[in-house]
Enzyme design. Structure first.
Site: not given
Ligand SMILES: Cc1cc2nc3c(=O)[nH]c(=O)nc-3n(C[C@H](O)[C@H](O)[C@H](O)COP(=O)(O)OP(=O)(O)OC[C@H]3O[C@@H](n4cnc5c(N)ncnc54)[C@H](O)[C@@H]3O)c2cc1C
Ligand SMILES: Cc1cc2nc3c(=O)[nH]c(=O)nc-3n(C[C@H](O)[C@H](O)[C@H](O)COP(=O)(O)O)c2cc1C
Ligand code: SF4
Length: 643
Positions: A102, A172, A319, A345, A349, A393, A420
């Site tokens: 590209q 661009y 993606r 999400c 990326c 995790a 979570q």
């Molecule tokens: C509503 C909501 C939306 C979110 N949205 C996003 C998002 O869009 N993007 C993002 O990146 N993050 C998001 N998060 C955060 C993300 O979910 C957490 O960062 C992630 O789940 C952490 O993962 P973990 O495995 O470390 O912990 P957790 O997901 O908390 O898992 C830990 C597990 O351990 C279990 N546990 C605890 N103690 C014990 C024990 N003693 N014995 C056995 N089991 C135990 C618990 O029950 C739980 O199931 C969101 C969180 C919430 C609440």
């Molecule tokens: C991390 C990342 C970097 C990207 N860089 C470029 C790029 O260098 N050139 C480009 O034309 N599009 C770029 N895109 C756009 C992708 O080529 C693609 O069009 C976009 O992710 C939508 O497609 P998808 O929904 O299948 O991911 C980028 C997208 C992502 C996620």
């Molecule tokens: S970080 Fe999220 S949006 Fe990007 S490739 Fe992974 S799942 Fe898809």
């Protein structure tokens, strides 16, 4: 065959592809600091070719140093880059994939630090998002850059690439010339449609002249800029046949520019799969060359249908290639349950690359970008590993440890695994997050790794059964503040609300406007419940620059939700929430429920007993520090690989 259209070959100007699956360009930040190709980049691309994709397009490669969009963008501006670039086709051809380079110039969408000088553009109008001052290109400079594209295409051909793609999309330089939004020149390159098309058409002609008639050349366009004052699909329908006449062999149909609301160039989970296909179809109706469709198409089934319907001739899966490099082979072999799905999400990326200035990866694929390190070695000796917690995790750690041959057991105190993610997958558009849990459990089943639910591990059990090693993945529990009235029955935690543990009533006051609070508001508003969100910080913690942040704010506003910032909650009494804002006391009256979304605290209380017993352990994910899915999955994986 299950997807006969997707898995049928196609020929573009003499280049025959084994299937219609395309990996579109995706900037990674894996290039060396001197803009040469790195081992990391080659290994990452080769891994995608190994996965069965027919055509792989490299990420942006700068035709001129002043056109770099980020400091280590791969360069193609002089002949010294050719040997390094040649490593890409050499590696990808081994797997039967074809590859295009590209060609890119960022124009105003860059920083002085990356471009090495003030960014240049058709007109001196700074980027809406980056705000950097830029310089209008002189006619002499316009001619130089046209030449740079042509010579760079020649270098790509000399390096063994099968084709080149001109980056004419996403705001661009080429897009900037096309657009009345960014091009306000009053010479032959600005003003009328005809004049604004000239720069791109001269580049196409220049490239064609250098590479000759038999080398595939195509252009990537944003079919609609989707900004006020920009060009639209009608314009692109007029322009597409002109590009074909000038010499392009295909059109790659993307959408949007940097300032398009909600970033529709890399659309988040808030946007429907295949939302941009109608534009590919519109371009297909006016040209007689193949059109590549793109935009939230993860599923090979949707791709197959789109090709069958005539929306597009090839489909780009962006993606999805980051999340699962093997998904094309898996789809081909009918192994659908093994596909790890991209959630759109954007956190690991594009937003990591753009906002955190870190190299791209995938939140859900801890191996993305680490391919050059090779697979982890087999465990010797195999140990009894306990993973405590079945959130992201824990599940990730267990998969990595089991793959190395350890005897792994997972313990989860709740009824179901997922942590979570059980609540994170409940707000609108987020159900896809549970797909990862389903996928992980399927992988664990295949490795016969038991997941013991409703089993809380405590100190006594560890003392009695003494595993060889432990991964603490216990996550984080929600916290609140010592505010009068918080012990009332009307107060519930956001996670309990989202997972249906609490009966829903209206109106609701949510305390905290971070992602958890905002998504809970989105969830409740979608159910017709009136919501007010109170946030202590004076500004929204969830910004509108991220795609998901933008859509969250929009949906909440459109549904009538109230967001109040700079609000310090004082107390709760019989549904009245009293707060201080700008030195004045105010009240939200008569809430039927108060929902807390005020952060979380790590659950790592088992560390003490493990230290006491000298059992090796690692604490990962939110149990270490509450963060995100990316950190949980990547740290879990690293811990599983490291035991
Ligand atoms: C509503 C909501 C939306 C979110 N949205 C996003 C998002 O869009 N993007 C993002 O990146 N993050 C998001 N998060 C955060 C993300 O979910 C957490 O960062 C992630 O789940 C952490 O993962 P973990 O495995 O470390 O912990 P957790 O997901 O908390 O898992 C830990 C597990 O351990 C279990 N546990 C605890 N103690 C014990 C024990 N003693 N014995 C056995 N089991 C135990 C618990 O029950 C739980 O199931 C969101 C969180 C919430 C609440
Ligand atoms: C991390 C990342 C970097 C990207 N860089 C470029 C790029 O260098 N050139 C480009 O034309 N599009 C770029 N895109 C756009 C992708 O080529 C693609 O069009 C976009 O992710 C939508 O497609 P998808 O929904 O299948 O991911 C980028 C997208 C992502 C996620
Ligand atoms: S970080 Fe999220 S949006 Fe990007 S490739 Fe992974 S799942 Fe898809």
């Amino acid at each position: 065959m299950q997807f006969p259209h997707l898995f049928s070959p196609i020929t573009i100007n003499g280049m025959t592809l084994k299937n219609r699956a395309v990996m579109p360009p995706m900037g990674t930040g894996y290039g060396n600091s001197d803009s040469t190709v790195s081992d990391r980049l080659v290994a990452y691309l080769a891994r995608r070719a190994q996965g069965g994709t027919g055509l792989i397009i490299t990420e942006v490669c700068a035709v001129d140093p002043r056109g770099k969009g980020f400091p280590n963008e791969v360069g193609v501006w002089n002949d010294s880059f050719i040997p390094g670039l040649a490593r890409i086709p050499e590696a990808l051809h081994r797997y039967g994939a074809k590859t295009a380079l590209q060609l890119h110039h960022a124009g105003r969408e860059t920083f002085e630090a990356a471009a090495g000088a003030m960014p240049e553009a058709p007109s001196a109008i700074p980027s809406v998002i980056l705000g950097q001052p830029c310089e209008a290109m002189s006619l002499e400079r316009v001619a130089q850059v046209i030449g740079s594209f042509a010579r760079a295409a020649g270098r790509a051909k000399a390096a063994g690439f099968d084709a080149v793609e001109l980056h004419g999309a996403h705001g661009y330089l080429l897009n900037q010339f096309l657009s009345p939004f960014s091009n306000q020149r009053n010479d032959q390159y600005g003003g009328s449609d005809e004049n604004r098309m000239r720069f791109v058409l001269e580049i196409v002609a220049g490239v064609r002249k250098v590479v000759g008639p038999d080398f595939p050349v195509w252009i990537r366009v944003s079919a609609d800029e989707l900004v006020r004052g920009g060009y639209d699909l009608d314009f692109m329908q007029k322009f597409a046949p002109r590009m074909v006449a000038a010499g392009v062999d295909a059109i790659h149909c993307s959408a949007g520019v940097y300032s398009t609301p909600g970033n529709l160039s890399v659309a988040s989970m808030d946007t429907d799969p295949g939302f941009n296909l109608f534009r590919a179809r519109a371009l297909k109706s006016v040209v007689n060359v193949p059109v590549i469709g793109v935009g939230r198409i993860n599923n090979p089934e949707l791709a197959d249908q789109a090709i069958a319907r005539g929306d597009a001739d090839l489909i780009s899966f962006g993606r999805q290639h980051l999340t699962d490099p093997d998904f094309i082979n898996k789809a081909h072999d009918g192994a659908f349950d093994d596909i790890r799905w991209c959630t759109a999400c954007n956190q690991g990326c594009i937003e990591r690359l753009s906002f955190e200035m870190k190299s791209a990866t995938c939140s859900f694929n801890p191996e993305c970008g680490r391919e050059y390190k090779g697979p982890a070695s087999k465990a010797d000796p195999s140990q009894r590993v306990w993973v405590i917690g079945a959130g992201p995790a824990g599940l990730s750690a267990a998969m990595a440890a089991a793959a190395r041959g350890h005897k792994v057991e997972i313990f989860e105190k709740e009824e179901k695994p997922g942590g979570q993610l059980l609540s994170a997958s409940r707000p609108p558009h987020k159900a896809v997050f549970m797909d990862w849990v389903t996928w992980a459990l399927h992988q664990l089943k295949k490795s016969s790794t038991p997941v013991h639910c409703q089993h809380t591990v405590n100190k006594e059990e560890i003392k009695q059964r003494r595993p060889d090693a432990v991964i603490i993945a216990c996550g984080a529990y929600p916290v609140t503040a010592p505010i009068p009235g918080f012990d009332s029955k009307m107060v519930a935690d956001a996670r309990d609300v989202l997972t249906g543990k609490v009966e829903l009533v209206s109106p609701v006051v949510i305390l905290g406007a971070g992602y958890v609070g905002m998504e809970t508001a989105d969830y409740l508003l979608a159910k017709g419940i009136a919501v007010t969100v109170l946030e202590m910080q004076p500004f929204p913690p969830v910004g509108k620059l991220t795609a998901h942040g933008y859509w969250l704010h929009k949906r909440i506003k459109d549904a009538g939700g109230r967001l109040i910032f700079g609000a310090q909650v004082l107390d709760i009494e019989a549904g009245d929430v009293r707060y201080r804002q700008n030195d004045a006391e105010r009240v939200v009256e008569s809430a039927a429920m108060i929902v807390t979304a005020m952060g979380a605290k790590s659950e790592n209380s088992l560390e003490d007993v493990l230290k006491e017993l000298a059992i090796p352990f690692r604490t990962v994910g939110d149990a270490k520090t509450p963060r995100r899915i990316l950190e949980a999955i990547h740290e879990g994986h690293k811990a599983g690989e490291g035991i």
